[in-house]
Design a protein around this motif. Sequence first.
Motif, short mmCIF file in Angstrom:
data_model
loop_
_atom_site.label_atom_id
_atom_site.label_comp_id
_atom_site.label_asym_id
_atom_site.label_seq_id
_atom_site.Cartn_x
_atom_site.Cartn_y
_atom_site.Cartn_z
N ILE A 82 50.17 57.60 89.32
CA ILE A 82 49.43 58.49 88.43
C ILE A 82 50.12 59.84 88.34
O ILE A 82 50.76 60.28 89.28
CB ILE A 82 47.96 58.66 88.85
N ASP A 83 49.96 60.46 87.19
CA ASP A 83 50.49 61.80 86.94
C ASP A 83 49.31 62.75 86.92
O ASP A 83 48.46 62.66 86.04
CB ASP A 83 51.23 61.83 85.60
N LEU A 84 49.25 63.63 87.91
CA LEU A 84 48.15 64.59 87.98
C LEU A 84 48.59 65.97 87.51
O LEU A 84 47.94 66.97 87.80
CB LEU A 84 47.60 64.66 89.41
N GLY A 85 49.70 66.02 86.78
CA GLY A 85 50.18 67.29 86.25
C GLY A 85 50.92 68.13 87.26
O GLY A 85 51.10 69.33 87.05
N HIS A 86 51.36 67.55 88.36
CA HIS A 86 52.05 68.31 89.41
C HIS A 86 53.56 68.09 89.40
O HIS A 86 54.24 68.40 90.35
CB HIS A 86 51.49 67.93 90.78
N LYS A 87 54.06 67.50 88.33
CA LYS A 87 55.50 67.27 88.15
C LYS A 87 56.09 66.28 89.14
O LYS A 87 57.29 66.26 89.35
CB LYS A 87 56.28 68.59 88.17
N HIS A 88 55.24 65.47 89.78
CA HIS A 88 55.71 64.37 90.58
C HIS A 88 54.63 63.29 90.61
O HIS A 88 53.47 63.56 90.31
CB HIS A 88 56.11 64.80 92.00
N THR A 89 55.01 62.10 90.95
CA THR A 89 54.10 60.96 90.92
C THR A 89 53.22 60.93 92.16
O THR A 89 53.67 61.18 93.27
CB THR A 89 54.92 59.64 90.85
N HIS A 90 51.96 60.62 91.93
CA HIS A 90 51.02 60.38 93.01
C HIS A 90 50.68 58.88 93.01
O HIS A 90 50.85 58.21 92.00
CB HIS A 90 49.73 61.18 92.82
N TYR A 91 50.20 58.41 94.13
CA TYR A 91 49.86 57.00 94.28
C TYR A 91 48.44 56.89 94.81
O TYR A 91 47.98 57.73 95.57
CB TYR A 91 50.82 56.32 95.26
N GLU A 92 47.77 55.81 94.40
CA GLU A 92 46.46 55.52 94.95
C GLU A 92 46.29 54.01 95.03
O GLU A 92 46.95 53.26 94.31
CB GLU A 92 45.34 56.15 94.11
N LYS A 93 45.42 53.61 95.93
CA LYS A 93 45.14 52.18 96.08
C LYS A 93 44.58 51.63 94.78
O LYS A 93 43.91 52.35 94.03
CB LYS A 93 44.18 51.96 97.24
N SER A 94 44.86 50.37 94.49
CA SER A 94 44.35 49.78 93.26
C SER A 94 43.63 48.46 93.49
O SER A 94 42.77 48.09 92.71
CB SER A 94 45.48 49.59 92.24
N TRP A 95 43.95 47.75 94.57
CA TRP A 95 43.31 46.46 94.80
C TRP A 95 41.88 46.69 95.29
O TRP A 95 41.64 47.46 96.22
CB TRP A 95 44.11 45.65 95.83
#
Length: 163
Positions: A82-95
Amino acid sequence: MKQTGSDTIAKVEALFKSYMKEEGLRCTQERLSVLREIYRSNTHLDADELFVRLREQGVGISRATVYHTLDLLFRYNLVTKIDLGHKHTHYEKSWGVADHLHIICLKCGKVSEATSTELAGMMEKLCTEHGYSLGSFSLQLFGECIDKEACVRRVDEKHNENA
C-alpha cells in the motif's frame, strides 16, 4: 487493523511453507520471522521498520532477506502493498482480513481504515465488466482531517519526535 491470533498465524505459515515448497524454495526461520511480525502487527509496516523490529528481537536477518521475503509474500497474496503517501511502500497482512480502504490525511499523515459493502459491490461489477473476477482490493483515499486542531497537534507531535 485488528490483531491476528496465533491460530491465523499458524494457518498463514502453513500456506507460506506450502507455496515455498511448490517453488522449490527454502522456508527459513528468517523468512518465517518476517511473516509472523507482519501478522502480529496492528499497523502498516515498511521494509525498514520490519528489519529494525526483527533485529531488536534478536533475529539475524539482512535487509535483502526482508525485501525478498516481502516480495514472496506479496506474490503469494499473503500481504498487500500500500501507498500511504510516505514515498515508500508499506505492507499489511491480507490473508483472513476483510477488504478495506485507507483514508490518509495529506497534512498530518493520519491513516484510518474503512470497509464498505457498497464499494466491494462496485469493485466486483467493474471487474466483471472488464472480464475479471475480483480477488481482493486495497484502495487509498487522500484528503485532509476535518478536525483541524487535532491535525495540527499530530503535525506538532511528529516535529517534536524528529527534533
